[in-house]
Motif scaffolding. Structure first.
Motif, PDB file in Angstrom:
ATOM      1  N   UNK A 181     -51.215 -24.408  33.210  1.00  0.00           N
ATOM      2  CA  UNK A 181     -50.743 -22.941  32.753  1.00  0.00           C
ATOM      3  C   UNK A 181     -51.682 -22.444  31.596  1.00  0.00           C
ATOM      4  N   UNK A 182     -51.833 -23.283  30.680  1.00  0.00           N
ATOM      5  CA  UNK A 182     -52.366 -23.088  29.409  1.00  0.00           C
ATOM      6  C   UNK A 182     -54.127 -22.658  29.694  1.00  0.00           C
ATOM      7  N   UNK A 183     -54.546 -23.498  30.561  1.00  0.00           N
ATOM      8  CA  UNK A 183     -56.146 -23.076  30.926  1.00  0.00           C
ATOM      9  C   UNK A 183     -56.135 -21.836  31.953  1.00  0.00           C
ATOM     10  N   UNK A 184     -55.159 -21.749  32.807  1.00  0.00           N
ATOM     11  CA  UNK A 184     -55.234 -20.533  33.728  1.00  0.00           C
ATOM     12  C   UNK A 184     -55.289 -19.448  33.067  1.00  0.00           C
ATOM     13  N   UNK A 185     -54.361 -19.330  31.990  1.00  0.00           N
ATOM     14  CA  UNK A 185     -54.066 -18.152  31.213  1.00  0.00           C
ATOM     15  C   UNK A 185     -55.332 -17.553  30.225  1.00  0.00           C
ATOM     16  N   UNK A 186     -56.154 -18.423  30.318  1.00  0.00           N
ATOM     17  CA  UNK A 186     -57.453 -17.735  29.397  1.00  0.00           C
ATOM     18  C   UNK A 186     -58.689 -17.920  30.154  1.00  0.00           C
TER      19      UNK A 186
END
Length: 737
Positions: A181-186
């Motif tokens: 989720x952390x990397x998908x968001x950015x």
């Protein structure tokens, strides 16, 4: 706010050094792209069940379950309390979680009715399946295992579908979900390498939404769209690679070896004591046509054990010898090479003994080259190969060594291709001035999609008709743990067959002794783990037990990969001559061993072998006029996947059906297998069995695209993507396979 990232960004930039190190050390994930291509293994849904009853002891699992009850009681052996939590999967299957020490806060967390993901290693205590001290995350109101992350993990599981990742004890699935989720968001949307025309014609989702939806699907249709696109990428990459290789190979030069009207082949056909089957004739014509062209043949010849592949290969070799060339037959073991040598000499008779007193002057010589030849015999053999007197050369890896020089190598026949590495096949090819013709033989039935995917650059011929004289094989499962009397009856059956003048095999999964794992020996399991299975039974341990016990008085010998080559050959000669009643062996007897008088095989710890391997093994019996019997001995309990696999093998002799079953039951990930370097591949989703139609469509699209742009010069992003999915080593493996 985490800074933007691309697929190539190191994980430590967005996740921090500690988490990035855990990802690298335990899951081999280093970049954002690695993480986003680490797809969920499955998706759970609250209210739906994880099948707890199918869990096997020793497995590292993540289970979605609902707390049914908790119990706290004093520990008997030491101070403190034991918390036992029973979770249920929704169908009545239960699993007990055990926590040691005074952990009242866990009791408050794990209230009946709560749903959670629980991760740990399955053990068994007094018949009850357990997870001891599992890590967990609770769903619904944010309560979580205090040892996980301080932040609320439930956001990762807000959707109806809960992703469950291939995980490690130190990096559980919910930590992976949070990192995704952390990397998908950015994530900066990556360039989509798929040509727009292909995307449109095949109705494919874009790459960026596909990556987002496979990790965080809102519903089943979204997940289906994402998986379909990412599976397409894998299938298309493999097919582009194979079609490219096939187009390039079609341009390679090779010396034509046309069939002669009169010569060794015609003389051999005339002296055959039986009629060729229709299949052998048809495949003979296909091979003859291939050999006559100015481009190298690349053909896979598959057929059940005993279907007559060797005769087809020998006829191809004789065609090449008639045309002035030499043929080399590579066998996987010295036992099999020696057997091929004897068998081909018998088939050829005087035609294979040119230069000897009883030889045909118009014939050729059949020469064996193995590592165990004495110095004088080796020099003589190498001279025959070098000056061309040996038209047919049979050997193992010894043929690849320095100093083995051919006069004119025109054909390479590889028996049981999967036993040879890329480098070995490449070394033999390098011994010819021009690329030789190549015929690969395998008795392992290959489903159509596997042939299309793994052997997609080869033409495929299949022998489906068995020659006359083969007897049926009957197989039964012997549940030794449940019914010891059945095992006693199995040994009595061996004595009965020997008394009737027949012979028997006893196959074990391991060689034995304390010298470590041998070439044809499985690792022995989990060592000091109390819940692990016992080590597999071993040849060197079983043989003396049989000699002193149920098979006392019978002539017993052992055969395995650690014996010296001359000892192996002596044992096989004695067994073939009928001087040995029972051969206790490893899978060294799996391919090619031909003793028609052997009628019964007992496979010990049969659940330790694969489906196709068991099918190959039992093909060693029933090769004569007497019926064959194969007994699969196992401790696997009724209803377990291992037992179901054995029941399936016992229920059919259809090798193609069993090959499909093997695919169904094997964990399907990287369809090209692990490479020798161990580098990771992004082939993760493609199922050779379930995605047959998609693989066929990808092949058609690959042929179409490469017809206009054979080197993908107009599609550089696609070429780079193919290089990621099918790296150089796998491409080389495919080319040389």
């Amino acid at each position: 706010m985490t800074q933007p990232c691309t697929m190539d960004t190191p994980l430590k930039v967005n996740l921090g050094a500690k988490t990035a190190k855990a990802m690298a050390d335990h899951l081999d994930l280093h970049t954002v792209g690695d993480l986003l291509y680490h797809f969920p293994r499955r998706y759970d849904q609250r209210g739906e069940h994880t099948d707890i009853r199918s869990l096997e002891v020793g497995e590292q699992v993540t289970v979605l379950g609902q707390v049914r009850r908790t119990t706290v009681r004093p520990m008997r052996q030491r101070r403190g309390k034991l918390l036992e939590v029973v979770v249920e999967d929704g169908t009545g299957g239960t699993l007990t979680l055990t926590f040691f020490g005074n952990q009242a806060w866990r009791e408050r967390d794990l209230k009946p009715g709560r749903w959670g993901l629980f991760a740990g290693k399955v053990t068994e205590f007094r018949g009850v399946r357990q997870l001891n001290g599992p890590e967990y995350v609770l769903l619904g109101d944010g309560a979580a295992d205090g040892e996980v992350a301080a932040e609320d993990p439930v956001e990762e599981f807000a959707g109806a579908l809960i992703p469950v990742y291939p995980a490690a004890a130190a990096v559980p699935t919910w930590v992976i979900a949070r990192c995704v989720r952390t990397v998908l968001d950015v994530l900066t949307p990556p360039e989509d390498p798929m040509p727009a025309a292909v995307r449109a014609s095949r109705n494919l989702l874009g790459l960026h939404p596909a990556l987002r939806q496979i990790h965080r699907p809102a519903d089943e249709p979204e997940l289906f769209q994402a998986r379909r696109r990412l599976k397409w990428d894998e299938a298309f990459a493999v097919q582009l690679t194979l079609v490219q290789r096939k187009l390039r190979a079609a341009d390679w030069p090779a010396r034509p070896r046309p069939r002669a009207d009169a010569g060794l082949l015609a003389a051999f056909d005339a002296r055959l004591p039986y009629e060729l089957t229709d299949g052998q004739r048809r495949i003979g014509e296909e091979i003859a046509a291939d050999l006559s062209t100015a481009h190298p043949m690349h053909r896979l010849l598959q057929g059940e054990v005993g279907s007559g592949k060797t005769v087809c290969a020998l006829r191809a070799m004789l065609q090449v010898v008639d045309a002035g060339g030499q043929a080399a037959l590579l066998a996987p073991t010295e036992v099999l090479a020696a057997q091929h040598h004897r068998g081909i000499q018998e088939l050829l008779g005087p035609l294979g003994r040119a230069g000897e007193l009883d030889g045909d002057p118009a014939g050729t010589r059949v020469t064996l080259v193995t590592g165990s030849l004495g110095a004088a015999a080796r020099r003589a053999a190498l001279d025959e190969v070098r000056d061309g007197r040996a038209g047919i050369v049979i050997g193992t890896h010894a043929l690849l060594y320095e100093g083995v020089d051919f006069a004119d190598l025109g054909l390479v026949v590889v028996d049981e291709q999967h036993r040879f590495g890329v480098e070995q096949r490449d070394a033999l090819r390098a011994k010819a001035e021009q690329p030789p013709h190549v015929l690969v033989m395998t008795a392992t039935p290959i489903p159509r999609t596997v042939a299309m995917t793994v052997y997609g650059d080869l033409e495929v011929s299949a022998l489906t008709q068995l020659p006359g004289g083969r007897s049926p094989i009957v197989s039964h499962v012997v549940p030794a743990a449940e019914k010891p009397a059945f095992l006693e009856r199995a040994w009595r059956r061996v004595r009965e067959e020997v008394a009737a003048g027949h012979q028997a095999y006893v196959v074990c999964p391991r060689i034995g002794d304390a010298t470590g794992t041998g070439a044809d020996e499985e690792p022995s399991g989990d060592g000091d783990d109390p819940g692990a299975r016992r080590p597999p039974l071993a040849v060197t341990e079983v043989a003396p037990l049989l000699a002193d016990g149920p098979l006392h008085g019978l002539r017993i010998e052992v055969l395995h990969g650690r014996l010296p080559a001359d000892a192996k050959d002596a044992v096989m000669r004695a067994f073939a001559a009928g001087d040995v009643d029972v051969l206790v062996a490893t899978t060294v007897v799996e391919v090619g061993v031909n003793v028609p008088n052997a009628t019964v095989m007992i496979v010990l710890d049969a659940d330790r072998f694969g489906v196709s391997q068991l099918h190959q093994l039992r093909g060693r019996v029933g090769r004569g006029s007497a019926a064959g019997l194969c007994l699969l001995v196992t401790d696997a309990a009724d209803g377990t996947p291992a037992r179901e696999r054995l029941d399936a093998v016992a229920s059919t002799t259809d090798g193609f059906r069993l090959a499909e079953l093997d695919l169904e039951q094997r964990r399907e990930g990287d369809v090209l297998g692990a490479t020798q370097s161990g580098r990771r591949s992004h082939l993760r989703l493609l199922s050779l069995l379930r995605d047959a139609d998609l693989i066929g469509q990808a092949r058609a699209e690959a042929i179409d695209l490469l017809g206009d742009d054979p080197e993908l010069t107009r599609h550089p992003a696609l070429a780079a993507s193919v290089g990621t999915l099918v790296d150089a080593e796998r491409a080389e493996y495919l080319e040389k396979g």
